[in-house]
Design an enzyme around this catalytic site. Structure first.
Site, PDB file in Angstrom:
ATOM      1  N   ASN A   1      -4.893  -1.690 -10.095  1.00  0.00           N
ATOM      2  CA  ASN A   1      -4.007  -1.701  -8.923  1.00  0.00           C
ATOM      3  C   ASN A   1      -2.728  -2.403  -9.365  1.00  0.00           C
ATOM      4  O   ASN A   1      -2.775  -3.537  -9.801  1.00  0.00           O
ATOM      5  CB  ASN A   1      -4.721  -2.465  -7.790  1.00  0.00           C
ATOM      6  CG  ASN A   1      -3.793  -2.890  -6.667  1.00  0.00           C
ATOM      7  OD1 ASN A   1      -4.026  -3.896  -6.024  1.00  0.00           O
ATOM      8  ND2 ASN A   1      -2.767  -2.125  -6.409  1.00  0.00           N
ATOM      9  N   GLY A   2      -1.600  -1.694  -9.275  1.00  0.00           N
ATOM     10  CA  GLY A   2      -0.341  -2.310  -9.698  1.00  0.00           C
ATOM     11  C   GLY A   2       0.506  -1.284 -10.429  1.00  0.00           C
ATOM     12  O   GLY A   2       0.247  -0.078 -10.351  1.00  0.00           O
TER      13      GLY A   2
ATOM     14  N   CYS B   1      -3.576   0.612  -3.622  1.00  0.00           N
ATOM     15  CA  CYS B   1      -4.835   0.924  -4.281  1.00  0.00           C
ATOM     16  C   CYS B   1      -5.838  -0.198  -4.007  1.00  0.00           C
ATOM     17  O   CYS B   1      -5.464  -1.354  -3.902  1.00  0.00           O
ATOM     18  CB  CYS B   1      -4.725   1.087  -5.802  1.00  0.00           C
ATOM     19  SG  CYS B   1      -3.544   2.312  -6.323  1.00  0.00           S
TER      20      CYS B   1
ATOM     21  N   GLU C   1      10.840  -1.301  16.455  1.00  0.00           N
ATOM     22  CA  GLU C   1       9.404  -1.307  16.194  1.00  0.00           C
ATOM     23  C   GLU C   1       8.714  -0.139  16.912  1.00  0.00           C
ATOM     24  O   GLU C   1       7.819   0.492  16.356  1.00  0.00           O
ATOM     25  CB  GLU C   1       8.813  -2.668  16.609  1.00  0.00           C
ATOM     26  CG  GLU C   1       7.311  -2.811  16.487  1.00  0.00           C
ATOM     27  CD  GLU C   1       6.758  -2.600  15.083  1.00  0.00           C
ATOM     28  OE1 GLU C   1       7.531  -2.508  14.107  1.00  0.00           O
ATOM     29  OE2 GLU C   1       5.520  -2.484  14.971  1.00  0.00           O
TER      30      GLU C   1
ATOM     31  N   GLU D   1       5.579   6.426  12.011  1.00  0.00           N
ATOM     32  CA  GLU D   1       4.508   6.209  11.027  1.00  0.00           C
ATOM     33  C   GLU D   1       3.295   7.086  11.279  1.00  0.00           C
ATOM     34  O   GLU D   1       2.713   7.622  10.352  1.00  0.00           O
ATOM     35  CB  GLU D   1       4.016   4.748  11.096  1.00  0.00           C
ATOM     36  CG  GLU D   1       4.880   3.731  10.420  1.00  0.00           C
ATOM     37  CD  GLU D   1       4.320   2.323  10.586  1.00  0.00           C
ATOM     38  OE1 GLU D   1       4.208   1.622   9.585  1.00  0.00           O
ATOM     39  OE2 GLU D   1       3.997   1.920  11.730  1.00  0.00           O
TER      40      GLU D   1
ATOM     41  N   TRP E   1      -3.424   4.991  -4.192  1.00  0.00           N
ATOM     42  CA  TRP E   1      -2.153   5.362  -3.535  1.00  0.00           C
ATOM     43  C   TRP E   1      -1.206   5.652  -4.689  1.00  0.00           C
ATOM     44  O   TRP E   1      -0.812   4.744  -5.415  1.00  0.00           O
ATOM     45  CB  TRP E   1      -1.649   4.213  -2.675  1.00  0.00           C
ATOM     46  CG  TRP E   1      -0.431   4.557  -1.872  1.00  0.00           C
ATOM     47  CD1 TRP E   1      -0.413   5.091  -0.619  1.00  0.00           C
ATOM     48  CD2 TRP E   1       0.942   4.357  -2.246  1.00  0.00           C
ATOM     49  NE1 TRP E   1       0.887   5.254  -0.199  1.00  0.00           N
ATOM     50  CE2 TRP E   1       1.740   4.818  -1.172  1.00  0.00           C
ATOM     51  CE3 TRP E   1       1.574   3.855  -3.379  1.00  0.00           C
ATOM     52  CZ2 TRP E   1       3.123   4.776  -1.189  1.00  0.00           C
ATOM     53  CZ3 TRP E   1       2.960   3.813  -3.408  1.00  0.00           C
ATOM     54  CH2 TRP E   1       3.725   4.272  -2.317  1.00  0.00           C
TER      55      TRP E   1
ATOM     56  N   ARG F   1      -5.556   0.513   1.811  1.00  0.00           N
ATOM     57  CA  ARG F   1      -4.649   0.239   0.697  1.00  0.00           C
ATOM     58  C   ARG F   1      -4.213   1.517  -0.023  1.00  0.00           C
ATOM     59  O   ARG F   1      -3.389   1.476  -0.934  1.00  0.00           O
ATOM     60  CB  ARG F   1      -5.338  -0.683  -0.322  1.00  0.00           C
ATOM     61  CG  ARG F   1      -5.799  -1.991   0.262  1.00  0.00           C
ATOM     62  CD  ARG F   1      -6.520  -2.818  -0.786  1.00  0.00           C
ATOM     63  NE  ARG F   1      -5.607  -3.213  -1.842  1.00  0.00           N
ATOM     64  CZ  ARG F   1      -4.833  -4.276  -1.791  1.00  0.00           C
ATOM     65  NH1 ARG F   1      -4.857  -5.065  -0.750  1.00  0.00           N
ATOM     66  NH2 ARG F   1      -4.039  -4.573  -2.794  1.00  0.00           N
TER      67      ARG F   1
ATOM     68  N   LYS G   1       6.593   2.726  14.981  1.00  0.00           N
ATOM     69  CA  LYS G   1       5.185   3.049  15.276  1.00  0.00           C
ATOM     70  C   LYS G   1       5.023   4.559  15.420  1.00  0.00           C
ATOM     71  O   LYS G   1       4.109   5.157  14.869  1.00  0.00           O
ATOM     72  CB  LYS G   1       4.710   2.381  16.567  1.00  0.00           C
ATOM     73  CG  LYS G   1       4.437   0.907  16.513  1.00  0.00           C
ATOM     74  CD  LYS G   1       3.248   0.480  15.680  1.00  0.00           C
ATOM     75  CE  LYS G   1       3.593   0.334  14.237  1.00  0.00           C
ATOM     76  NZ  LYS G   1       4.023  -0.810  13.634  1.00  0.00           N
TER      77      LYS G   1
ATOM     78  N   HIS H   1      28.088   5.313  20.348  1.00  0.00           N
ATOM     79  CA  HIS H   1      28.792   5.471  19.074  1.00  0.00           C
ATOM     80  C   HIS H   1      28.079   6.433  18.125  1.00  0.00           C
ATOM     81  O   HIS H   1      28.234   6.339  16.916  1.00  0.00           O
ATOM     82  CB  HIS H   1      28.960   4.098  18.411  1.00  0.00           C
ATOM     83  CG  HIS H   1      29.703   3.135  19.288  1.00  0.00           C
ATOM     84  ND1 HIS H   1      31.041   3.262  19.562  1.00  0.00           N
ATOM     85  CD2 HIS H   1      29.275   2.069  19.987  1.00  0.00           C
ATOM     86  CE1 HIS H   1      31.414   2.288  20.379  1.00  0.00           C
ATOM     87  NE2 HIS H   1      30.354   1.552  20.654  1.00  0.00           N
TER      88      HIS H   1
ATOM     89  N   LYS I   1      -1.306   0.226   3.791  1.00  0.00           N
ATOM     90  CA  LYS I   1      -1.120  -0.993   4.571  1.00  0.00           C
ATOM     91  C   LYS I   1      -0.468  -2.093   3.752  1.00  0.00           C
ATOM     92  O   LYS I   1       0.341  -2.867   4.245  1.00  0.00           O
ATOM     93  CB  LYS I   1      -2.464  -1.472   5.103  1.00  0.00           C
ATOM     94  CG  LYS I   1      -2.321  -2.704   5.957  1.00  0.00           C
ATOM     95  CD  LYS I   1      -3.162  -2.637   7.179  1.00  0.00           C
ATOM     96  CE  LYS I   1      -2.743  -3.653   8.200  1.00  0.00           C
ATOM     97  NZ  LYS I   1      -1.598  -3.216   8.992  1.00  0.00           N
TER      98      LYS I   1
HETATM   99  C1  G6P Z   1       3.599  -1.506   4.891  1.00  0.00           C
HETATM  100  C2  G6P Z   1       2.763  -1.310   6.129  1.00  0.00           C
HETATM  101  C3  G6P Z   1       3.504  -1.848   7.346  1.00  0.00           C
HETATM  102  C4  G6P Z   1       3.900  -3.303   7.113  1.00  0.00           C
HETATM  103  C5  G6P Z   1       4.703  -3.481   5.832  1.00  0.00           C
HETATM  104  C6  G6P Z   1       4.888  -4.950   5.483  1.00  0.00           C
HETATM  105  O1  G6P Z   1       4.698  -0.675   4.948  1.00  0.00           O
HETATM  106  O2  G6P Z   1       2.447   0.057   6.315  1.00  0.00           O
HETATM  107  O3  G6P Z   1       2.669  -1.763   8.485  1.00  0.00           O
HETATM  108  O4  G6P Z   1       4.648  -3.754   8.201  1.00  0.00           O
HETATM  109  O5  G6P Z   1       4.009  -2.878   4.741  1.00  0.00           O
HETATM  110  O6  G6P Z   1       3.619  -5.502   5.236  1.00  0.00           O
HETATM  111  P1  G6P Z   1       3.287  -7.038   5.305  1.00  0.00           P
HETATM  112  O7  G6P Z   1       1.829  -7.111   4.952  1.00  0.00           O
HETATM  113  O8  G6P Z   1       4.155  -7.724   4.302  1.00  0.00           O
HETATM  114  O9  G6P Z   1       3.559  -7.500   6.690  1.00  0.00           O
END
Ligand code: G6P
Length: 610
Positions: free
Chosen positions: A100-101, A2, A483, A490, A74, A27, A487, A506, A605
């Site tokens: 927010n929280g 948020c 990773e 996501e 969010w 956010r 990507k 396996h 994010k």
């Molecule tokens: C969220 C984001 C990711 C990020 C993760 C950790 O899930 O969508 O892109 O890698 O948080 O975030 P940080 O800010 O701690 O790297």
């Protein structure tokens, strides 16, 4: 998660709040709202969906005023809809709150309030807070005191702002666990979850600390702790330009951030080498190097993409420093009573510096006496401030929800830390120099990879309708496989798994058929021949293959359907190069599917809730 924004001053707050919310949409973006309280205007407008929906509604209703608060959500408690959107208000609609929280004891508080005659229109935890404040006001407190009393009853986290009709010249804000920054203007103040929302108006800011409450009028602000101690905050100057937080002509932030990597990687290493001596200097770790080098163990803890960077860091640090390294999901570390202590160094890696689990894990490590260090991108973020010391990655603002340039900069900083500590232990001068020269050559090599954008876009066309993907790599490139898969998952919503290539036999090999694409990360390194065998195994089962290979590799050409050829570098840094084509591939597949790559569904994010 948020985003919250507020303004008090002489200008119309509405466009400032709407613009600020757009900049905080990373956010959360499932619903949004604004409340304005000024000169006889008292209005709350909330909409489901993105801030643009709110903007349209606000324009339709012609909302304006000189003091207001806004929120982009969010969802945690309650589905994303208009009722659950913030701001929330009391029954008389005199008190307005954005939050927010998470309020952990909300249900207990809600039941108590219901018994006292309160009723609730939303399913949110936040609505409890506004009613609790209302209760203290009705007991005769002023707004700031009522906020303080209410917060004393709350378990959980908050960055919040409140306005009250009977004290119309004031916004009260508070913070615990969720970030909150005040922007200082002339005869005006801004409030935001992060500086992105206010950088267009002021560079002068105050970061509130946990358990602080600020009372803000258009001419002044005062900060007190929740236990009533007055706090004098230093006003800091933020070095960030507006260009860094706009798309600058790119269709998406994600593409802009991918393309920025030659510069962001350069910035992560700028001024940090003493090449002649084969050593690295990291200002943030001065005074701590010996303690790190003497550690019996190094732990790297993080979430999401940052956790993948930690995995690469494990390979690097363990091989070159000889210190045992463990990688921990922050969310697991914090809850399993980890055995850590004075002999351990724990690095907490976080782009945002605000991830709730990582922050809590860091507090736990500190409590247990370990050396807790941060590796963050956002300057002044909670992890950066609360860690004992640390290193900024200097990637610049990252706004696309899927992390790209922060990942490569995290790898650069982990490489720098590896050289720093290894040279304090047993690494030769020549190796130090060789590694530094290799690092310095990276930005140019990244430029070369970015030129493959069109070629990768064409490859993406073949896979838009795939339902599953497998990513395989070994050694340093196993985390890159993870990773790459993350990507794609996501932003394109295609199910993708990353695996160590040798583990394919396996389990995942059972999934291979002509509809299952596999991405192999296949640089010419110590396990190259083994990877070729794995490729043959997939080919024998008619699987489609995309390979990331070195530019002079011709053997691979006949084995795979598509090959993306990239420059060679020292194997230690190869993950930094190898991940970039995977970012570009995921980007184009998602764009071709017509998806919003910057704001993928259900994600945010900065995950500031557990
Ligand atoms: C969220 C984001 C990711 C990020 C993760 C950790 O899930 O969508 O892109 O890698 O948080 O975030 P940080 O800010 O701690 O790297």
């Amino acid at each position: 998660m948020c985003g919250i924004v507020g303004y008090i001053g002489d200008r119309d707050c509405v466009p400032i709040i709407i613009e600020g919310l757009k900049r905080l949409e990373y956010r959360g973006y499932d619903s949004a709202g604004i409340a304005v309280l000024s000169d006889g205007t008292k209005e709350v407008i909330k909409t489901k969906g993105k801030v643009s929906e709110l903007e349209a509604e606000v324009a339709k209703q012609g909302l304006a005023g000189k003091m207001g608060i806004g929120h982009t959500r969010w969802a945690t408690h309650g589905v994303p809809n208009q009722l659950n959107a913030h701001p929330h208000f009391n029954q008389e609609k005199t008190l307005f709150l954005i939050h927010n929280g998470i309020i952990e004891n909300y249900s207990e508080l809600k039941n108590k309030l219901i018994k006292k005659g309160y009723s609730f229109y939303s399913e949110t935890d936040s609505e409890v807070v506004v009613n609790l404040i209302d209760r203290y006001i009705k007991k005769g407190r002023d707004l700031a005191a009522a906020v303080k009393y209410a917060l004393n009853k709350i378990d959980g986290t908050y960055g919040l702002a409140v306005m009250y009709e009977n004290e119309p010249d004031k916004i009260v804000v508070a913070r615990k666990g969720s970030p909150l920054v005040l922007g200082i203007g002339e005869g005006e103040y801004y409030i935001a979850s992060d500086v992105n929302a206010l950088i267009a108006y002021t560079q002068h800011v105050v970061y509130l600390n946990d358990d602080e409450i600020a009372e803000i009028t258009k001419d002044s602000f005062t900060v007190r702790t929740i236990t009533d101690e007055e706090i004098q905050h230093e006003i800091l100057k933020v070095e960030m330009t507006e260009d860094e937080i706009t798309k600058s002509g790119y269709p998406h932030f994600m593409l802009k951030e991918i393309m920025e990597q030659p510069l962001s990687i350069e910035n992560s290493m700028r001024g940090r080498f003493i090449t002649d001596e084969g050593i690295v200097k990291l200002g943030g770790l001065i005074g701590y190097e010996d303690r790190i080098a003497r550690s019996k163990r190094i732990i790297l803890s993080a979430c999401g993409t940052s956790w993948h960077a930690a995995l690469v860091g494990e390979y690097m640090l363990e091989e070159f420093t000889g210190i045992p390294v463990e990688v921990e999901y922050a969310s697991e570390f914090r809850y399993r009573n980890p055995i850590v202590g004075e002999d351990d160094t724990v690095f907490f890696i976080s782009q945002s510096g605000e991830t709730a689990d990582t922050l809590a894990a860091m507090r736990e490590a500190k409590r247990k006496g370990a050396l807790a260090l941060g590796i963050c991108n956002v300057v002044g973020s909670s992890i950066a401030r609360e860690s004992e010391a640390g290193v900024y990655i200097h990637a610049g603002p990252e706004i696309g929800v899927a992390s790209t340039k922060a990942f490569t900069s995290q790898l650069v900083v982990l490489s720098l830390i590896t050289i720093l500590i290894a040279r304090k232990r047993n690494m030769d001068f020549e190796i130090g120099v060789e590694l530094i020269e290799n690092l310095k050559a990276l930005p140019q090599k990244v430029e070369e990879i970015l030129k493959l954008n069109d070629e990768i876009e064409k490859i993406a066309e073949h896979y838009v309708n795939s339902n599953n993907f497998l990513y395989l790599g070994r050694g340093y490139n196993f985390p890159v496989a993870l990773e790459g898969a993350l990507k794609l998952k996501e932003i394109s919503y295609i199910h993708a798994e990353g695996y160590p290539a040798a583990e394919m036999k396996h389990g995942p090999i059972a999934l291979i058929d002509e509809n299952m694409p596999t991405v192999f990360i296949a640089p010419k390194d110590a396990v190259y021949d083994k990877i070729l065998s794995n490729i043959e195994e997939v080919k024998a089962r008619k699987g489609k293959i995309i390979a990331i290979a070195h530019v002079d590799d011709t053997r691979i050409d006949e084995l795979v359907d598509h090959v993306i050829k990239i420059p060679e570098c020292h194997y230690l840094f190869q993950p930094i190069l190898n991940v970039i084509p995977l970012q570009i591939l995921a980007y184009h597949i998602a764009v071709k599917k017509g998806l919003n790559v910057d704001q993928p569904r259900n994600l945010a994010k900065s995950v500031t809730v557990e």
